[in-house]
Design a protein around this motif. Sequence first.
Motif, PDB file in Angstrom:
ATOM      1  N   LEU A   1       0.828  -1.197   0.000  1.00  0.00           N
ATOM      2  CA  LEU A   1       0.000   0.000   0.000  1.00  0.00           C
ATOM      3  C   LEU A   1       0.869   1.256   0.000  1.00  0.00           C
ATOM      4  O   LEU A   1       0.571   2.234  -0.696  1.00  0.00           O
ATOM      5  CB  LEU A   1      -0.938  -0.016   1.211  1.00  0.00           C
ATOM      6  CG  LEU A   1      -2.069   1.017   1.219  1.00  0.00           C
ATOM      7  CD1 LEU A   1      -2.955   0.856  -0.012  1.00  0.00           C
ATOM      8  CD2 LEU A   1      -2.899   0.881   2.499  1.00  0.00           C
TER       9      LEU A   1
ATOM     10  N   ASN B   1       2.120   1.804  -3.519  1.00  0.00           N
ATOM     11  CA  ASN B   1       1.106   2.178  -4.499  1.00  0.00           C
ATOM     12  C   ASN B   1       0.566   3.599  -4.302  1.00  0.00           C
ATOM     13  O   ASN B   1       0.325   4.319  -5.266  1.00  0.00           O
ATOM     14  CB  ASN B   1      -0.051   1.191  -4.471  1.00  0.00           C
ATOM     15  CG  ASN B   1       0.274  -0.112  -5.177  1.00  0.00           C
ATOM     16  OD1 ASN B   1       0.841  -0.112  -6.262  1.00  0.00           O
ATOM     17  ND2 ASN B   1      -0.074  -1.228  -4.571  1.00  0.00           N
ATOM     18  N   VAL B   2       0.351   3.980  -3.036  1.00  0.00           N
ATOM     19  CA  VAL B   2      -0.271   5.285  -2.786  1.00  0.00           C
ATOM     20  C   VAL B   2       0.769   6.360  -2.446  1.00  0.00           C
ATOM     21  O   VAL B   2       0.423   7.522  -2.275  1.00  0.00           O
ATOM     22  CB  VAL B   2      -1.329   5.198  -1.664  1.00  0.00           C
ATOM     23  CG1 VAL B   2      -2.339   4.123  -1.976  1.00  0.00           C
ATOM     24  CG2 VAL B   2      -0.682   4.942  -0.309  1.00  0.00           C
ATOM     25  N   ARG B   3       2.037   5.921  -2.281  1.00  0.00           N
ATOM     26  CA  ARG B   3       3.136   6.849  -2.005  1.00  0.00           C
ATOM     27  C   ARG B   3       2.903   7.662  -0.732  1.00  0.00           C
ATOM     28  O   ARG B   3       3.241   8.840  -0.646  1.00  0.00           O
ATOM     29  CB  ARG B   3       3.372   7.777  -3.217  1.00  0.00           C
ATOM     30  CG  ARG B   3       3.770   7.040  -4.463  1.00  0.00           C
ATOM     31  CD  ARG B   3       4.075   7.989  -5.609  1.00  0.00           C
ATOM     32  NE  ARG B   3       2.880   8.716  -6.047  1.00  0.00           N
ATOM     33  CZ  ARG B   3       1.963   8.210  -6.877  1.00  0.00           C
ATOM     34  NH1 ARG B   3       2.107   6.996  -7.351  1.00  0.00           N
ATOM     35  NH2 ARG B   3       0.909   8.917  -7.251  1.00  0.00           N
TER      36      ARG B   3
ATOM     37  N   TRP C   1      -7.258   5.945  -0.145  1.00  0.00           N
ATOM     38  CA  TRP C   1      -6.106   5.350  -0.813  1.00  0.00           C
ATOM     39  C   TRP C   1      -6.025   5.833  -2.258  1.00  0.00           C
ATOM     40  O   TRP C   1      -4.952   6.175  -2.744  1.00  0.00           O
ATOM     41  CB  TRP C   1      -6.193   3.820  -0.780  1.00  0.00           C
ATOM     42  CG  TRP C   1      -6.359   3.250   0.598  1.00  0.00           C
ATOM     43  CD1 TRP C   1      -6.027   3.841   1.779  1.00  0.00           C
ATOM     44  CD2 TRP C   1      -6.900   1.967   0.936  1.00  0.00           C
ATOM     45  NE1 TRP C   1      -6.333   3.020   2.839  1.00  0.00           N
ATOM     46  CE2 TRP C   1      -6.869   1.852   2.345  1.00  0.00           C
ATOM     47  CE3 TRP C   1      -7.406   0.899   0.199  1.00  0.00           C
ATOM     48  CZ2 TRP C   1      -7.328   0.717   3.021  1.00  0.00           C
ATOM     49  CZ3 TRP C   1      -7.861  -0.228   0.856  1.00  0.00           C
ATOM     50  CH2 TRP C   1      -7.817  -0.322   2.249  1.00  0.00           C
ATOM     51  N   LEU C   2      -7.174   5.857  -2.923  1.00  0.00           N
ATOM     52  CA  LEU C   2      -7.181   6.293  -4.323  1.00  0.00           C
ATOM     53  C   LEU C   2      -6.789   7.758  -4.450  1.00  0.00           C
ATOM     54  O   LEU C   2      -6.093   8.153  -5.388  1.00  0.00           O
ATOM     55  CB  LEU C   2      -8.567   6.070  -4.940  1.00  0.00           C
ATOM     56  CG  LEU C   2      -9.071   4.616  -4.997  1.00  0.00           C
ATOM     57  CD1 LEU C   2     -10.412   4.541  -5.711  1.00  0.00           C
ATOM     58  CD2 LEU C   2      -8.056   3.705  -5.663  1.00  0.00           C
TER      59      LEU C   2
ATOM     60  N   HIS D   1      -4.760   9.460  -2.481  1.00  0.00           N
ATOM     61  CA  HIS D   1      -3.302   9.545  -2.352  1.00  0.00           C
ATOM     62  C   HIS D   1      -2.624   9.039  -3.630  1.00  0.00           C
ATOM     63  O   HIS D   1      -1.652   9.632  -4.100  1.00  0.00           O
ATOM     64  CB  HIS D   1      -2.827   8.714  -1.161  1.00  0.00           C
ATOM     65  CG  HIS D   1      -3.049   9.378   0.168  1.00  0.00           C
ATOM     66  ND1 HIS D   1      -2.469  10.582   0.500  1.00  0.00           N
ATOM     67  CD2 HIS D   1      -3.762   8.989   1.250  1.00  0.00           C
ATOM     68  CE1 HIS D   1      -2.827  10.922   1.734  1.00  0.00           C
ATOM     69  NE2 HIS D   1      -3.612   9.965   2.212  1.00  0.00           N
ATOM     70  N   MET D   2      -3.147   7.947  -4.180  1.00  0.00           N
ATOM     71  CA  MET D   2      -2.530   7.345  -5.355  1.00  0.00           C
ATOM     72  C   MET D   2      -2.561   8.297  -6.546  1.00  0.00           C
ATOM     73  O   MET D   2      -1.654   8.311  -7.377  1.00  0.00           O
ATOM     74  CB  MET D   2      -3.248   6.032  -5.701  1.00  0.00           C
ATOM     75  CG  MET D   2      -2.583   5.230  -6.811  1.00  0.00           C
ATOM     76  SD  MET D   2      -3.237   3.562  -6.971  1.00  0.00           S
ATOM     77  CE  MET D   2      -4.920   3.907  -7.459  1.00  0.00           C
TER      78      MET D   2
ATOM     79  N   LEU E   1      -5.476  -2.130  -7.036  1.00  0.00           N
ATOM     80  CA  LEU E   1      -4.823  -2.274  -5.726  1.00  0.00           C
ATOM     81  C   LEU E   1      -4.990  -3.693  -5.190  1.00  0.00           C
ATOM     82  O   LEU E   1      -4.103  -4.246  -4.541  1.00  0.00           O
ATOM     83  CB  LEU E   1      -5.423  -1.272  -4.725  1.00  0.00           C
ATOM     84  CG  LEU E   1      -5.041   0.197  -4.875  1.00  0.00           C
ATOM     85  CD1 LEU E   1      -5.802   1.040  -3.858  1.00  0.00           C
ATOM     86  CD2 LEU E   1      -3.545   0.383  -4.694  1.00  0.00           C
TER      87      LEU E   1
ATOM     88  N   CYS F   1      -3.229   4.583   6.734  1.00  0.00           N
ATOM     89  CA  CYS F   1      -2.704   5.238   5.529  1.00  0.00           C
ATOM     90  C   CYS F   1      -2.640   6.726   5.826  1.00  0.00           C
ATOM     91  O   CYS F   1      -3.681   7.383   5.957  1.00  0.00           O
ATOM     92  CB  CYS F   1      -3.581   4.947   4.315  1.00  0.00           C
ATOM     93  SG  CYS F   1      -2.998   5.694   2.777  1.00  0.00           S
TER      94      CYS F   1
END
Length: 299
Positions: free
Chosen positions: A50, A53-55, A107-108, A110-111, A136, A186
């Motif tokens: 995670l 992927n989301v940095r 999460w999306l 951030h991604m 993800l 996150c």
Amino acid sequence: MPRRTPPPSQATAATVHAYDFRRPTTLAREHSRVLELAFETFARQWGTQLTANVRTRSQATFHQVNMHTYDEYAASLPASTTMVLCRIGDEAEKAVIQFPAVAALTWLSHMLGGTGEHREPERTFTEIEQQLVLALGDDLLDDLRYSLGRVLPADLEFDTIHHNAQFAQAASTSALMIVASFTVECGEQSAPATVAFPADVLLRGLGDANPVVATDRARSLVASQVSLTPVDFAVQLDPVPVTPRAVLDLAVGDLIPLRQPARTPFRVSVDGHVLGRAAVGRTGTRLACTIIDTLETAS
């Protein structure tokens, strides 16, 4: 002094759970430990994937693994949530990866370079959001396959996404599910999550990877294990009492007289318990002892 009983307002209420002895829903200790190690590994992999992927710094923490009926599991979830159903080979029942939709939208965000702030209530995903969540989820499936190893004999594939726990039928209501609970962090947000598998699927894999031995062999297995356990074996002189002053005044060259005659056998002991007597000898270039007699001790 008599113990003071707190008033009813301060007393802690005990939590009582109903248990049906006709249908045990507990895992064998050996199986439970294997699953705990597997899901702890999965939690570490989830957090790492995670974050990549989301940095944004992310972490998943495993809490516990239990076994419930599917009806009990679904009832424990919020009415509005995200449940990703996954096919397990040719099995009729499905695995479930569950987390709040708001967490997934964070999460999306951030991604895609956003701040991750979402104040809107739980809602269904748009078509684009659903595809991003599944992207993800590809890493999650890989992590589950790796963490469970031989315990999961079949492959995992995405099936459907549901947003209502009561309408997502991954298994029959009475089917037993093995449920692992997590907390996923996150950035500044944390959310509860669960992963559930049909118990029959994992128990078959556990039986092959870590079989549980029948209890009728427990006594012989314990005796066999104890007989192979290393212990400290000592050949000793009889103890000699000395005063603390004599110990403090010891110097190089001092002699301490022993009470044991030169021809008296030595004591043979294990963990301070005398088991017999022995005479000192040699075998090749090494010192050895010859057992002269043994002492019977009460068990």
